[in-house]
Design a protein around this motif. Structure first.
Motif, PDB file in Angstrom:
ATOM      1  N   GLY A 237     -17.869   7.112 -56.169  1.00 21.25           N
ATOM      2  CA  GLY A 237     -19.276   7.463 -55.980  1.00 21.25           C
ATOM      3  C   GLY A 237     -20.013   6.441 -55.138  1.00 21.25           C
ATOM      4  N   LEU A 238     -19.747   5.160 -55.379  1.00 20.75           N
ATOM      5  CA  LEU A 238     -20.355   4.109 -54.564  1.00 20.75           C
ATOM      6  C   LEU A 238     -19.981   4.270 -53.094  1.00 20.75           C
ATOM      7  N   MET A 239     -18.735   4.602 -52.840  1.00 20.54           N
ATOM      8  CA  MET A 239     -18.281   4.773 -51.457  1.00 20.54           C
ATOM      9  C   MET A 239     -19.007   5.926 -50.780  1.00 20.54           C
ATOM     10  N   ARG A 240     -19.179   7.000 -51.523  1.00 20.77           N
ATOM     11  CA  ARG A 240     -19.903   8.143 -50.959  1.00 20.77           C
ATOM     12  C   ARG A 240     -21.351   7.756 -50.632  1.00 20.77           C
ATOM     13  N   GLU A 241     -21.969   7.034 -51.537  1.00 20.48           N
ATOM     14  CA  GLU A 241     -23.362   6.631 -51.325  1.00 20.48           C
ATOM     15  C   GLU A 241     -23.486   5.692 -50.127  1.00 20.48           C
ATOM     16  N   ALA A 242     -22.416   4.946 -49.829  1.00 21.72           N
ATOM     17  CA  ALA A 242     -22.436   4.050 -48.673  1.00 21.72           C
ATOM     18  C   ALA A 242     -22.248   4.798 -47.364  1.00 21.72           C
ATOM     19  N   GLY A 243     -21.840   6.086 -47.432  1.00 23.48           N
ATOM     20  CA  GLY A 243     -21.689   6.884 -46.224  1.00 23.48           C
ATOM     21  C   GLY A 243     -20.278   7.340 -45.937  1.00 23.48           C
ATOM     22  N   PHE A 244     -19.313   6.896 -46.739  1.00 23.80           N
ATOM     23  CA  PHE A 244     -17.933   7.340 -46.528  1.00 23.80           C
ATOM     24  C   PHE A 244     -17.787   8.763 -47.048  1.00 23.80           C
ATOM     25  N   GLN A 245     -17.195   9.617 -46.213  1.00 24.70           N
ATOM     26  CA  GLN A 245     -17.145  11.033 -46.532  1.00 24.70           C
ATOM     27  C   GLN A 245     -15.831  11.436 -47.180  1.00 24.70           C
ATOM     28  N   GLN A 246     -14.761  11.200 -46.475  1.00 27.38           N
ATOM     29  CA  GLN A 246     -13.436  11.568 -46.959  1.00 27.38           C
ATOM     30  C   GLN A 246     -12.846  10.378 -47.717  1.00 27.38           C
ATOM     31  N   ILE A 247     -12.542  10.579 -48.987  1.00 34.50           N
ATOM     32  CA  ILE A 247     -11.998   9.507 -49.813  1.00 34.50           C
ATOM     33  C   ILE A 247     -10.751  10.021 -50.516  1.00 34.50           C
ATOM     34  N   ASP A 248      -9.615   9.442 -50.205  1.00 32.40           N
ATOM     35  CA  ASP A 248      -8.360   9.774 -50.875  1.00 32.40           C
ATOM     36  C   ASP A 248      -7.996   8.626 -51.804  1.00 32.40           C
ATOM     37  N   THR A 249      -7.673   8.956 -53.037  1.00 32.05           N
ATOM     38  CA  THR A 249      -7.349   7.934 -54.023  1.00 32.05           C
ATOM     39  C   THR A 249      -5.906   8.092 -54.492  1.00 32.05           C
ATOM     40  N   TYR A 250      -5.155   7.020 -54.378  1.00 31.29           N
ATOM     41  CA  TYR A 250      -3.751   6.995 -54.767  1.00 31.29           C
ATOM     42  C   TYR A 250      -3.590   6.178 -56.047  1.00 31.29           C
ATOM     43  N   GLY A 251      -2.587   6.521 -56.818  1.00 33.19           N
ATOM     44  CA  GLY A 251      -2.261   5.761 -58.010  1.00 33.19           C
ATOM     45  C   GLY A 251      -0.920   5.072 -57.823  1.00 33.19           C
ATOM     46  N   ASP A 252      -0.939   3.739 -57.744  1.00 37.34           N
ATOM     47  CA  ASP A 252       0.282   2.972 -57.477  1.00 37.34           C
ATOM     48  C   ASP A 252       1.035   3.545 -56.273  1.00 37.34           C
ATOM     49  N   PHE A 253       0.283   3.813 -55.200  1.00 31.72           N
ATOM     50  CA  PHE A 253       0.802   4.247 -53.902  1.00 31.72           C
ATOM     51  C   PHE A 253       1.265   5.707 -53.881  1.00 31.72           C
ATOM     52  N   GLN A 254       0.999   6.441 -54.943  1.00 33.97           N
ATOM     53  CA  GLN A 254       1.406   7.846 -55.008  1.00 33.97           C
ATOM     54  C   GLN A 254       0.186   8.756 -54.930  1.00 33.97           C
ATOM     55  N   GLU A 255       0.347   9.908 -54.240  1.00 34.30           N
ATOM     56  CA  GLU A 255      -0.751  10.862 -54.124  1.00 34.30           C
ATOM     57  C   GLU A 255      -1.041  11.554 -55.453  1.00 34.30           C
ATOM     58  N   SER A 256      -0.004  11.868 -56.210  1.00 30.98           N
ATOM     59  CA  SER A 256      -0.157  12.580 -57.474  1.00 30.98           C
ATOM     60  C   SER A 256       0.159  11.649 -58.633  1.00 30.98           C
ATOM     61  N   TYR A 257      -0.678  11.692 -59.634  1.00 27.67           N
ATOM     62  CA  TYR A 257      -0.486  10.812 -60.784  1.00 27.67           C
ATOM     63  C   TYR A 257      -1.364  11.294 -61.929  1.00 27.67           C
ATOM     64  N   LYS A 258      -1.012  10.913 -63.142  1.00 23.90           N
ATOM     65  CA  LYS A 258      -1.864  11.146 -64.292  1.00 23.90           C
ATOM     66  C   LYS A 258      -2.849   9.982 -64.388  1.00 23.90           C
ATOM     67  N   HIS A 259      -4.059  10.285 -64.756  1.00 24.93           N
ATOM     68  CA  HIS A 259      -5.167   9.348 -64.607  1.00 24.93           C
ATOM     69  C   HIS A 259      -4.914   7.970 -65.223  1.00 24.93           C
ATOM     70  N   TYR A 260      -4.315   7.926 -66.399  1.00 27.41           N
ATOM     71  CA  TYR A 260      -4.161   6.652 -67.087  1.00 27.41           C
ATOM     72  C   TYR A 260      -2.848   5.934 -66.774  1.00 27.41           C
ATOM     73  N   ASP A 261      -1.985   6.539 -65.983  1.00 28.60           N
ATOM     74  CA  ASP A 261      -0.656   5.962 -65.761  1.00 28.60           C
ATOM     75  C   ASP A 261      -0.611   4.789 -64.779  1.00 28.60           C
ATOM     76  N   PRO A 262      -1.301   4.853 -63.651  1.00 27.73           N
ATOM     77  CA  PRO A 262      -1.140   3.771 -62.656  1.00 27.73           C
ATOM     78  C   PRO A 262      -1.712   2.444 -63.138  1.00 27.73           C
ATOM     79  N   ASP A 263      -1.141   1.374 -62.630  1.00 25.23           N
ATOM     80  CA  ASP A 263      -1.738   0.051 -62.825  1.00 25.23           C
ATOM     81  C   ASP A 263      -2.943  -0.116 -61.914  1.00 25.23           C
ATOM     82  N   PHE A 264      -2.831   0.436 -60.698  1.00 26.80           N
ATOM     83  CA  PHE A 264      -3.880   0.265 -59.694  1.00 26.80           C
ATOM     84  C   PHE A 264      -4.200   1.581 -59.013  1.00 26.80           C
ATOM     85  N   PHE A 265      -5.467   1.712 -58.620  1.00 28.80           N
ATOM     86  CA  PHE A 265      -5.909   2.782 -57.733  1.00 28.80           C
ATOM     87  C   PHE A 265      -6.131   2.198 -56.348  1.00 28.80           C
TER      88      PHE A 265
END
Length: 284
Positions: A237-265
């Motif tokens: 949300g912060l990124m969107r408010e700063a003006g970034f439009q397209q935001i892709d979020t990966y979990g431990d370098f993977q496109e698909s993941y269960k929300h609580y599984d990755p160590d890092f986003f």
């Protein structure tokens, strides 16, 4: 004589959190946390070879896919990503708010036959210290969570946005604090980010306003970092408010993941304007 005393003091200093370390929730305190002794041991925590094997060419591939050539590493730390990207042919400028980390990064570059272009700068005033525009900014190592004040987070993202070229990208990572705050999962696995043997990095205290981590090294030394536990969707949300439009979020370098599984986003945010404002997010 005064300068020599200052250098000696910095070399021998210890982390200072006061009598109430859980009350230390101020962005600028990172300067007192990344002392020389901690910076000198940081590579033991990362394990450059282990980290390179775990992340592969993820960041290199993303940067190339977006046509990036000039990269600003705004949380260079001890230089791991600056060195890797420079070795891969990118033009890199390395920034950090800790002079101890920058000194270690420069030394690491020299060991590998390269000269890193380093800039000491606090992100909150990044445009004051940085000249020109960059195709990409990387802010890695969970560094963004050193910001405790929401207004400062807005300011920093605005600074990042301002020094990016019109079609530039921001790659920003964060620990999966959602899992820590919601008591989900088994805690950090250290499979991807902190790969060093005989080093422990574990949460010592977590609440909605503070994540205090304890780092224990093989020689018995112990250090701490106080960080703000940013939730994944809040950062997006912060990124969107700063003006970034397209935001892709990966979990431990993977496109698909269960929300609580990755160590890092890892968030990859594009500055370029598009008519389609729908973003993609593989995580569920």
């Amino acid at each position: 004589m005064g300068n020599e005393q200052n250098v000696a003091t910095m070399a021998n200093q210890e982390q200072e959190f006061g009598e109430e370390p859980l009350e230390v929730r101020e962005s600028g305190h990172y300067q007192d946390e990344y002392i020389k002794g901690f910076a000198e041991r940081w590579d033991d925590l990362i394990d450059w070879d282990g980290r390179a094997a775990s992340e592969g060419d993820f960041f290199i591939d993303v940067l190339r896919q977006h046509g990036a050539k000039h990269v600003l590493d705004v949380a260079a730390g001890t230089g791991f990503h600056s060195v890797r990207l420079q070795e891969a042919g990118f033009d890199v400028v390395s920034v950090d708010g800790s002079p101890n980390m920058l000194a270690k990064a420069f030394a690491n570059g020299r060991k590998r036959g390269m000269i890193l272009r380093t800039v000491h700068s606090d992100w909150r005033w990044l445009s004051r210290d940085i000249v020109g525009r960059y195709d990409a900014i990387i802010c890695l190592g969970n560094s963004f969570t050193h910001l405790f004040d929401e207004n400062q987070r807005h300011r920093v993202l605005a600074e990042f946005y301002s020094v990016l070229a019109h079609d530039g990208i921001l790659i920003l990572d964060q620990r999966n604090y959602d899992a820590l705050l919601d008591n989900q999962g088994d805690g950090p696995s250290h499979q991807y980010y902190y790969c060093g043997d005989d080093v422990k990095a574990e949460p010592e205290h977590v609440d909605e306003g503070l994540a205090r981590f304890r780092y224990t090294f093989a020689d018995g030394s112990v250090f701490h970092l106080n960080m703000f536990p940013l939730r994944r969707d809040y950062v997006r949300g912060l990124m969107r408010e700063a003006g970034f439009q397209q935001i892709d979020t990966y979990g431990d370098f993977q496109e698909s993941y269960k929300h609580y599984d990755p160590d890092f986003f890892i968030h990859v945010a594009q500055k370029a304007w598009t008519e389609d404002e729908e973003d993609q997010d593989g995580g569920q």
